[in-house]
Design a protein around this motif. Sequence first.
Motif, PDB file in Angstrom:
ATOM      1  N   ASN B  46       0.836  -1.197   0.000  1.00  0.00           N
ATOM      2  CA  ASN B  46       0.000   0.000   0.000  1.00  0.00           C
ATOM      3  C   ASN B  46       0.870   1.246   0.000  1.00  0.00           C
ATOM      4  OD1 ASN B  46      -2.658  -0.778  -0.006  1.00  0.00           O
ATOM      5  ND2 ASN B  46      -2.868  -0.844   2.204  1.00  0.00           N
ATOM      6  N   ALA B  47       1.809   1.265   0.923  1.00  0.00           N
ATOM      7  CA  ALA B  47       2.469   2.518   1.254  1.00  0.00           C
ATOM      8  C   ALA B  47       3.693   2.792   0.392  1.00  0.00           C
ATOM      9  CB  ALA B  47       2.889   2.510   2.725  1.00  0.00           C
ATOM     10  N   PHE B  48       4.384   1.723  -0.029  1.00  0.00           N
ATOM     11  CA  PHE B  48       5.643   1.950  -0.731  1.00  0.00           C
ATOM     12  C   PHE B  48       5.477   1.672  -2.214  1.00  0.00           C
ATOM     13  CE2 PHE B  48       7.266   0.429   3.517  1.00  0.00           C
ATOM     14  CZ  PHE B  48       7.346   1.707   4.006  1.00  0.00           C
ATOM     15  N   LEU B  49       5.793   2.655  -2.985  1.00  0.00           N
ATOM     16  CA  LEU B  49       5.802   2.458  -4.429  1.00  0.00           C
ATOM     17  C   LEU B  49       7.253   2.254  -4.808  1.00  0.00           C
ATOM     18  CD1 LEU B  49       4.236   2.504  -7.091  1.00  0.00           C
ATOM     19  CD2 LEU B  49       4.789   4.908  -7.251  1.00  0.00           C
ATOM     20  N   ARG B  50       7.559   1.037  -5.196  1.00  0.00           N
ATOM     21  CA  ARG B  50       8.946   0.756  -5.583  1.00  0.00           C
ATOM     22  C   ARG B  50       9.087   1.050  -7.065  1.00  0.00           C
ATOM     23  NH1 ARG B  50       8.179  -2.446  -1.296  1.00  0.00           N
ATOM     24  NH2 ARG B  50       9.918  -2.448   0.146  1.00  0.00           N
ATOM     25  N   LYS B  51       9.797   2.115  -7.332  1.00  0.00           N
ATOM     26  CA  LYS B  51       9.904   2.544  -8.720  1.00  0.00           C
ATOM     27  C   LYS B  51      11.287   2.163  -9.225  1.00  0.00           C
ATOM     28  CE  LYS B  51       8.727   6.515 -11.424  1.00  0.00           C
ATOM     29  NZ  LYS B  51       8.762   7.956 -11.438  1.00  0.00           N
ATOM     30  N   THR B  52      11.286   1.425 -10.290  1.00  0.00           N
ATOM     31  CA  THR B  52      12.563   0.996 -10.845  1.00  0.00           C
ATOM     32  C   THR B  52      13.238   2.169 -11.537  1.00  0.00           C
ATOM     33  OG1 THR B  52      11.536  -1.121 -11.212  1.00  0.00           O
ATOM     34  CG2 THR B  52      13.622  -0.731 -12.307  1.00  0.00           C
ATOM     35  N   VAL B  53      14.510   2.318 -11.281  1.00  0.00           N
ATOM     36  CA  VAL B  53      15.277   3.334 -11.996  1.00  0.00           C
ATOM     37  C   VAL B  53      16.144   2.589 -12.999  1.00  0.00           C
ATOM     38  CG1 VAL B  53      16.859   5.249 -11.785  1.00  0.00           C
ATOM     39  CG2 VAL B  53      15.349   4.669  -9.888  1.00  0.00           C
ATOM     40  N   ASP B 213       0.204   7.793  -0.658  1.00  0.00           N
ATOM     41  CA  ASP B 213      -0.953   7.783   0.242  1.00  0.00           C
ATOM     42  C   ASP B 213      -2.141   7.097  -0.417  1.00  0.00           C
ATOM     43  OD1 ASP B 213      -2.248   9.520  -1.418  1.00  0.00           O
ATOM     44  OD2 ASP B 213      -2.025  11.260  -0.119  1.00  0.00           O
ATOM     45  N   ALA B 214      -3.254   7.068   0.321  1.00  0.00           N
ATOM     46  CA  ALA B 214      -4.416   6.306  -0.132  1.00  0.00           C
ATOM     47  C   ALA B 214      -4.980   6.845  -1.437  1.00  0.00           C
ATOM     48  CB  ALA B 214      -5.495   6.315   0.938  1.00  0.00           C
ATOM     49  N   GLY B 220       6.499  11.546  -0.752  1.00  0.00           N
ATOM     50  CA  GLY B 220       7.925  11.772  -0.543  1.00  0.00           C
ATOM     51  C   GLY B 220       8.686  10.480  -0.667  1.00  0.00           C
ATOM     52  N   ARG B 221       9.958  10.553  -0.254  1.00  0.00           N
ATOM     53  CA  ARG B 221      10.798   9.376  -0.369  1.00  0.00           C
ATOM     54  C   ARG B 221      10.850   8.664   0.960  1.00  0.00           C
ATOM     55  NH1 ARG B 221      15.985  10.227  -3.820  1.00  0.00           N
ATOM     56  NH2 ARG B 221      14.941  10.143  -5.819  1.00  0.00           N
ATOM     57  N   TYR B 222      10.855   7.375   0.891  1.00  0.00           N
ATOM     58  CA  TYR B 222      10.919   6.602   2.113  1.00  0.00           C
ATOM     59  C   TYR B 222      12.292   6.788   2.758  1.00  0.00           C
ATOM     60  CZ  TYR B 222      11.266   2.605   5.201  1.00  0.00           C
ATOM     61  OH  TYR B 222      11.463   1.806   6.291  1.00  0.00           O
TER      62      TYR B 222
END
Lengths: 490, 617
Positions: B46-53, B213-214, B220-222
């Motif tokens: 839910n909370a973390f969007l893991r974006k590949t670079v 967020d929901a 922001g960044r984790y």
Amino acid sequence: MELRNTKYSSSSLFRSVDWVMVLLYAILMVCGAISIYAASYDYDHASMFDLSEFSGKQFLWMGISIVVGMSILIIDRRFFETYAYPIYAIVVLLMIVTIFVAPDIKGSRSWIVLGPMSLQPAEFGKFATALALAKLFSGYNFVLNKSFKNYLKAIFIIVIPIVLILLQKETGSALVYTSLAFVLFREGMSGMVLFAGLCAIAFFVIVVKYAGDVVMGITVGEMAVFIIIMVLMVGMLMFYCKSYRVGRNIAIGFASCGAIAFILSLFEISINGMIFFLSLICAAVIYMIIAMLHEKMKKILITMAFVMMSVAYVFSVNYVFNDVLEPYQQMRIKVSLGLEEDLRGAGYNVNQSKIAIGSGGVTGKGFLNGTQTKLKYVPEQHTDFIFCTIGEEQGFVGTTFVLIMFLALILRIIHIAERQRTAFGRVYAYCVASYMMFHIGINIGMVVGLCPVIGIPLPLFSYGGSALLAFSIQLFILLKIDSARKEFGN
Amino acid sequence: MRKDYKLEKRKYVIGGFIVVIVLIFIIRLFELQVCDSKYKQYADSNAFLRKTVYPSRGLIYDRNGELIVYNQPAYDVMMIPRDVQPFDTLDFCNTLQISRAEFDQRMRDLRENPSYSSYSQQTFMTHLSAKDYGRLQEKLYRFPGFFIQKRILRQYNHLAGANFLGNIREVNSRDIERDDYYRPGDYTGDLGIEKSYEYALRGEKGMEILIRDAYGKIQGRYDGGRQDIKAISGKSLTLGIDIELQEYGEKLMQNKIGAIVAIEPSTGEILAMVSSPTYDPTLLVGRERGKNYRELVRNKYKPLYDRSIMAAYPPGSTFKPTQGLIFEQEGIIDVNTLYPCYHGYINGGLRVGCHGHESPIALRAALRTSCNAFFCWGFKNMIDRRSKYGSSSAAFEVWKNHLVSMGYGYKLGVDLPGESRGFIPNSAFYDKIYGKNRWSANTIISVAIGQGEVLATPLQIANLCATIANRGYFITPHIVKAIEGDTLPSMYMEKRFPTVDRSYYDNIVEGMRMAVMAGTCRNARFGDVAVCGKTGTAQNPHGRDHSAFMGFAPMDNPKIAICVYVENAGFGATYGVPIGGLMMEKYLTGKISPERKYLEQRMLESNTIMSSGVKKH
């Protein structure tokens, strides 16, 4: 003389206040405020006491609650008993006015807006009703079981706020008053009523949950409930009516009919299940009427009434569920029974709430580290779903601690109730305990996904001034009444 | 007041009730918080969007530092179906400039994809133009669940070398299975060095962990980005290829089918590797890749087939130097041994034709004139010398092993995918055809002149030439000269010595020098550079003879060894020699001298594709 008297009474007040309850109250309220701060914490607003934030406002309400509570402690001890009915009347009046003047907030008309504050009179109905009920029971020589009229009086006092709150479209708050059944039970109402209430809930759950599968013309849910009714019938005859012979004969009759039906089904001769069960129960009832001719009449009559009402209830469940309840209520019930997931609609809150709590693990993610609540995945996280924040940030340790604190508070209230020398004090205390039990049972049950979603706050935790103030008033009146118990004897 | 002790006991019922409820809650919480760990994952997803670079892919330079392949950013429209909320489809379509029908089609295609999952990112549309990208970026907040992924596309400064450069394509399910580095939508090298050096070129993907967020808004960044993983750019490659020579070779080979391989003998670096017909590498870039790829596959001249390393041709007379070396090594001949040639090899009722030249003839002159009879005699004397080997089979095995040591019959190990091994038969092969001990030199005499069963790739022929130029060793030919921040595999640095003594090579070099001075390769002469060469004219079942040439220059301290092979173009001297000569001249002097311009012109204008064996459809 005056001076000495005052001094004496204030120091006696200090000594006679139940400090255990005060401590539990303080612990829970502080935990609640911290949780609200955590639930509404925003990366941009870090101040705990900022009045524009939920936690700041809640601190303000905590202050108001304590001031009001202290005032209650210094009011004359006879005040509440003397003015119980007027207080009740005023609150009822306020609730009537509310219906007409309250703005529509999310379909509910329960708020009175006074400048920057809004109040929910329904919250204050609780202590008013408790006072009125206590006053009724403290009447000279009032014994609940003495006449049916006494029941009617008690029920009248309870039903008025229920009706008014239902008119305000606050079903959850209205249901709270049903918990007063515990008070009536304590004051002599037959345990059968509580038992019947439990049965009603159980039957409802079973019939609705297993309404999908049909075997031999009867749903599995109905069949299960009929079998339970039959077992209860035999049990009541044997142990409640002590009519061992009658119970045994009926049991033998049921068992043999069941065996015959089973053997027939092996030969693929199908019997209509509905007719089968109904005729069995009818036969048993007729047998009981015959048995009544030379057995203990009254208890068998009660058993018979129970059986027949249960059967009638089973038939009404589907009607009530499908035609009386609103679709959103049906959906909430289905979600809590696990019949539907509906993760985008009715099931969303509960699912996210379970994720929040479950993700906390044993020790939690730490204060202000909860992602589910910070990122607003749990709706109503600072009000009805405040328990999620504790679950996510403090883990199993935190949730268990809070639950045990609540349990301790309720048991302490019951203990206080039983040490009262007047019916007024005892009944009032039981009312407070019952409200507390209902709120905690339903609210936490909902948050952990065991009950359908019913919007009632978690006492002393959920954000909201009215609820906090109302619960504080309830507890402080109890403290005041309890502190006076010794004086009364003198 | 009188206490009713019977009723007082009811406090236990009420107290017991709340105790039971709290117990149920604690059990439930234990189940949720302690027993079940899936909620933690749910909360994280839910909370973390893991974006590949994505790292930028390594660049490719030629031997002179000229940039050949570089990157250009491209933008893909991605979506996570679970997060998509109702949006204005019309606005979306207009922004991307697609029709509603196209939108629906794409959504359908996505869902039908076997790797579809509503929780993982799906590629909705690839390679957005910079303009569309800008437009979409502005409006992206209106389309929750969609986001833009920056990608790279390959760009080419020189439209040459497609056969060894290869290209990149989206990974398929097999790639993902084989290597868990890849995720759907990633790119990987396809063909050429893009494939064989994928591990160096691709770099390491990085990851940004964003807090979402929901409402899908990024908060922001984790952990302030401290948990992010930086992408590591791919390593750049420097090739042995001289891109100018490569372009020139491709030009000379236009309208011809065949291959050129040029090697720097001292290093094994491949200077040019032409396969003709070739194709424009930019065809396999971008949105049209699939369509173009299918067209190239269907093309009857098979441009995707890299003839320089995949095609196994009869080496023809370019094979003769190997024979000379083996006969010398085995003591069958010495430099003065004479064999007769009466317009061919005539023995045991067998006749292998030859053309007019002096007779008898010795090794060097035989190379100069490309005498068939000399090598047939040598072959017969070796294979049938039972006194030395015991049997023809045993002699043939010795013969074969020498050839294998020269790089024939097996893959050389060039750093490109799909290399062919050519073919050198062993005695068992002939036993199977003729029966054990039922064959002798005359049965298989054509292999002595590079015909019959023996097959070699242009790379193997060029490698032989490099071995001769080095007087007896070679380094496994390779395209890539250097990997940035890494060393080449050791196999591309080590000398490999064939089983022939290095002293025998000088005779072969002299013979090949004579072929250029006064023999079959006169057109390979230019300036005052001492060129050595050997023609080849290979009979084949597909039509006209293949024209082949191998040569190196200068004779001392050679800089380039080359093999030219033109299918169905006739004599080696007609096409192989001029093309080889021009390539060497271009590489060594940087230009073509005016007196040889006519030759260049002839090569550029000639068309042998018409006489090729490719059937007209």
